[in-house]
Design an enzyme around this catalytic site. Structure first.
Site, PDB file in Angstrom:
ATOM      1  N   HIS A 174      12.724   1.385   0.213  1.00 50.44           N
ATOM      2  CA  HIS A 174      11.760   2.513  -0.381  1.00 50.44           C
ATOM      3  C   HIS A 174      10.423   2.623   0.562  1.00 50.44           C
ATOM      4  CE1 HIS A 174      13.760   3.036  -3.555  1.00 50.44           C
ATOM      5  NE2 HIS A 174      14.834   2.095  -3.745  1.00 50.44           N
ATOM      6  N   ASP A 386       3.487   6.179   3.273  1.00 54.23           N
ATOM      7  CA  ASP A 386       4.249   6.945   2.115  1.00 54.23           C
ATOM      8  C   ASP A 386       5.456   7.056   2.133  1.00 54.23           C
ATOM      9  OD1 ASP A 386       4.128   6.809  -1.211  1.00 54.23           O
ATOM     10  OD2 ASP A 386       2.539   8.106  -1.754  1.00 54.23           O
TER      11      ASP A 386
HETATM   12  C1  GDG Z   1       7.444   3.414  -3.773  1.00 52.19           C
HETATM   13  C2  GDG Z   1       7.302   4.036  -2.620  1.00 52.19           C
HETATM   14  C3  GDG Z   1       9.183   5.861  -3.030  1.00 52.19           C
HETATM   15  C4  GDG Z   1       2.306   7.858 -11.784  1.00 52.19           C
HETATM   16  N1  GDG Z   1       1.874   7.664 -13.086  1.00 52.19           N
HETATM   17  C5  GDG Z   1       2.490   7.869 -13.983  1.00 52.19           C
HETATM   18  C6  GDG Z   1       3.796   7.884 -13.452  1.00 52.19           C
HETATM   19  N2  GDG Z   1       3.586   7.679 -12.104  1.00 52.19           N
HETATM   20  C7  GDG Z   1       5.309   8.103 -12.006  1.00 52.19           C
HETATM   21  C8  GDG Z   1       5.576   8.746 -11.346  1.00 52.19           C
HETATM   22  C9  GDG Z   1       6.423   8.728  -9.874  1.00 52.19           C
HETATM   23  C10 GDG Z   1       6.162   7.509  -9.863  1.00 52.19           C
HETATM   24  O1  GDG Z   1       5.337   6.447 -11.196  1.00 52.19           O
HETATM   25  C11 GDG Z   1       5.526   6.814  -8.060  1.00 52.19           C
HETATM   26  O2  GDG Z   1       6.020   6.926  -7.266  1.00 52.19           O
HETATM   27  P1  GDG Z   1       5.913   7.209  -6.196  1.00 52.19           P
HETATM   28  O3  GDG Z   1       7.030   7.823  -5.453  1.00 52.19           O
HETATM   29  O4  GDG Z   1       4.566   7.942  -6.142  1.00 52.19           O
HETATM   30  O5  GDG Z   1       5.072   5.839  -5.181  1.00 52.19           O
HETATM   31  P2  GDG Z   1       5.989   4.446  -5.483  1.00 52.19           P
HETATM   32  O6  GDG Z   1       5.935   3.380  -6.375  1.00 52.19           O
HETATM   33  O7  GDG Z   1       4.991   3.928  -5.013  1.00 52.19           O
HETATM   34  O8  GDG Z   1       7.376   4.068  -5.017  1.00 52.19           O
HETATM   35  C12 GDG Z   1       7.259   5.574  -2.395  1.00 52.19           C
HETATM   36  C13 GDG Z   1       8.918   5.484  -3.668  1.00 52.19           C
HETATM   37  O9  GDG Z   1       9.401   4.154  -4.045  1.00 52.19           O
HETATM   38  C14 GDG Z   1      10.309   5.935  -4.318  1.00 52.19           C
HETATM   39  O10 GDG Z   1      11.420   5.977  -3.085  1.00 52.19           O
HETATM   40  O11 GDG Z   1       8.596   7.676  -2.782  1.00 52.19           O
HETATM   41  O12 GDG Z   1       6.915   6.180  -0.748  1.00 52.19           O
HETATM   42  O13 GDG Z   1       5.905   3.520  -2.540  1.00 52.19           O
HETATM   43  O14 GDG Z   1       8.020   8.621 -10.943  1.00 52.19           O
HETATM   44  O15 GDG Z   1       5.472  10.226 -11.834  1.00 52.19           O
HETATM   45  N3  GDG Z   1       4.515   7.927 -14.939  1.00 52.19           N
HETATM   46  C15 GDG Z   1       3.917   8.115 -16.194  1.00 52.19           C
HETATM   47  N4  GDG Z   1       2.510   8.119 -16.518  1.00 52.19           N
HETATM   48  C16 GDG Z   1       1.594   7.425 -15.178  1.00 52.19           C
HETATM   49  O16 GDG Z   1       0.637   7.800 -15.738  1.00 52.19           O
HETATM   50  N5  GDG Z   1       4.211   8.380 -17.074  1.00 52.19           N
END
Ligand code: GDG
Length: 503
Positions: A174, A386
């Site tokens: 990821h 990212d």
């Molecule tokens: C890894 C990789 C890759 C965030 N704040 C809140 C909240 N979120 C949710 C978002 C989103 C998720 O968290 C974050 O996803 P990301 O993709 O931005 O980042 P990582 O957690 O680092 O994930 C990344 C991912 O895996 C998938 O392969 O994209 O690059 O690092 O879904 O919505 N959700 C809620 N409240 C929040 O305050 N409910």
């Protein structure tokens, strides 16, 4: 190979165990994209999810009570939940140590943040063996496809082989895969690379990650041949053949778009904007992490206010920071740096009736998150690096009036897909990001709509189901719909984390 069952393996189980208001422990299915996409495949088909339950759960309840809770959870989710227990030392050395202090930092191109403590490696190995053992005990060679997720579990296929268990395995990374000159610093580079090559299929988020991986294989595994081109290529090492593909992960577009249109979201979106009238809202939502580039972004925002005074009083940055890896000194320091910068910038620019930055340090409920996505005119998604960044895609999905503008780091995996519609920036370039903020602020409605429409079309087409199907087609030559329904299994209705529960 006639795969009839899927076993998903990830560091964390796809459920959350929580204490309810009445003090009773309850189990809920997670609500992330992976669970949404894979839940139905696992559900009616006797599937299995293997992972760690999270800290403190095991200690807080007896074995019997936990087993009962998991059995109830399995009935609700419709698939078996197989927990892997970790001791405190394992959590420290495998999770916080090798996974986060080494792989997370190195794979995000930040080698100076790595702590190559040799004590971490042994524990990383032994925890991966624990996971492999759980897989060997709970799956069968012929019918199960074992899909392992992410950097915490790279050694699993290798460990399975070492214990003599033959399984069909796939791996998906990821996070980014680093370029050769970063990867070679890893003291365990040969072991990690060789372990990745023990899977039947290795998936990356972007072409760039796969290219980095292939460069490392070419250099460190002499005699390797690469055959084919396109989304999935074959890598012929002197000992085996491995499929290597790019599968950019996505979101359940429809679920986000539908939810954003709901009245409760619309009402809250209206309230947020009504309280910050006559200005454009810029949104940043990030887990507290140094890869997300939050201090750089704050500097860029201040730079924009300084160089473009016409934006003062006309924009507010809403920066949400979701607590993460608490108690790790580096993360504490980052939190203090962010808070100091917010204070400094607000102290410098605030005027009567206008505070430039609204800072929120907590997780948002789903309704809140969607309301911010829907109501903010501009999203500022500027990670230093990212794997993908789902926030960028979720913001677009929720921009149901097509009027949002996405400012996106060129170092986020999402940039490969969204570059036609987003304003791409180099997050290290403070003036460049400030210029992009000003460009977004000044952009006319027609251009905004044209850009957002392009991005929404692309995300809608390449949603999370597309991602799973592409992976399955490469790994087992079938797609989601071809997993047979187990007739003996009658699942109870699924209760997921409600949209209003905290993240
Ligand atoms: C890894 C990789 C890759 C965030 N704040 C809140 C909240 N979120 C949710 C978002 C989103 C998720 O968290 C974050 O996803 P990301 O993709 O931005 O980042 P990582 O957690 O680092 O994930 C990344 C991912 O895996 C998938 O392969 O994209 O690059 O690092 O879904 O919505 N959700 C809620 N409240 C929040 O305050 N409910």
């Amino acid at each position: 190979m006639e795969t009839t069952r899927l076993a998903v393996v990830s560091n964390r189980l796809a459920i959350v165990v929580k204490k309810g208001d009445d003090g009773e422990w309850v189990i809920k299915s997670g609500s992330g994209g992976l669970v949404t996409a894979l839940g139905p495949v696992l559900r009616d088909r006797g599937g299995l999810w293997i992972g760690w339950l999270g800290a403190n759960v095991r200690e807080a309840m007896s074995d019997g009570a936990l087993a009962e809770l998991l059995a109830r959870g399995s009935l609700e989710t419709g698939y078996t939940l197989e927990p892997v227990d970790l001791t405190e030392e394992e959590i420290q050395k495998y999770y916080f140590g090798f996974s986060n202090e080494i792989l997370w930092a190195l794979f995000h191109d930040l080698p100076s943040r790595c702590n190559f403590d040799p004590a971490y490696w042994k524990v990383y190995e032994s925890v991966n063996t624990k996971f492999a053992k759980a897989i060997a005990d709970n799956t069968e060679e012929e019918e199960d496809y074992v899909w392992v997720h992410d950097y915490q579990l790279i050694l699993v296929a290798d460990q399975l082989k070492k214990m003599g268990a033959t399984r069909h395995t796939g791996f998906f990374l990821h996070i980014p895969f680093p370029p050769l000159d970063g990867f070679v610093r890893l003291p365990w580079r040969f072991q990690i690379l060789d372990a990745l090559l023990q899977y039947d299929l290795v998936g990356f988020q972007t072409v760039r990650d796969r290219r980095n991986f292939m460069d490392c294989v070419r250099m460190l595994v002499p005699g390797t041949k690469i055959v084919g081109h396109g989304q999935v290529i074959r890598c012929l090492t002197p000992t085996r053949e491995v499929l290597v593909g790019t599968f950019p992960i996505s979101i359940d577009f429809k679920q986000f778009a539908d939810a954003a249109a709901k009245k409760e979201v619309e009402d809250l979106a209206w309230i947020i904007h009504a309280n910050l009238p006559e200005r454009q809202l810029i949104l940043g939502v990030d887990r507290l992490d140094y890869t997300k580039g939050i201090p750089h972004r704050l500097h860029a925002f201040a730079n924009a206010l300084q160089r473009y005074p016409e934006m003062r009083r006309k924009v507010t940055l809403i920066q949400v920071v979701v607590p993460s890896r608490q108690n790790v000194p580096e993360y504490e320091a980052l939190k203090h740096e962010i808070e100091r910068l917010v204070g400094e910038i607000n102290g410098r620019f605030t005027e009567v009736g206008w505070t430039p930055i609204h800072y929120i340090y907590r997780s948002l409920s789903r309704v809140e998150l969607l309301a911010y996505y829907r109501t903010c005119e501009i999203a500022l998604v500027t990670p230093l690096k990212d794997g993908m960044n789902l926030v960028a895609k979720e913001f677009c999905a929720c921009s149901i009036e097509d009027n949002g503008i996405l400012i996106l780091s060129e170092f986020a995996g999402a940039a490969a897909q969204l570059h036609h519609g987003a304003l791409l920036v180099n997050p290290y370039d403070i003036e460049g990001v400030a210029d992009a903020i000003h460009e977004a602020f000044s952009m006319d409605g027609e251009t905004r709509r044209t850009r957002m429409k392009k991005m929404r079309r692309s995300i809608k087409k390449n949603d999370i189901f597309h991602w799973v199907n592409a992976y399955f087609r490469a790994g087992i030559a079938k797609d989601l719909s071809q997993f047979p329904v187990a007739e003996f299994f009658v699942p109870k209705p699924l209760s997921t984390l409600s949209f209003d529960e905290p993240f």
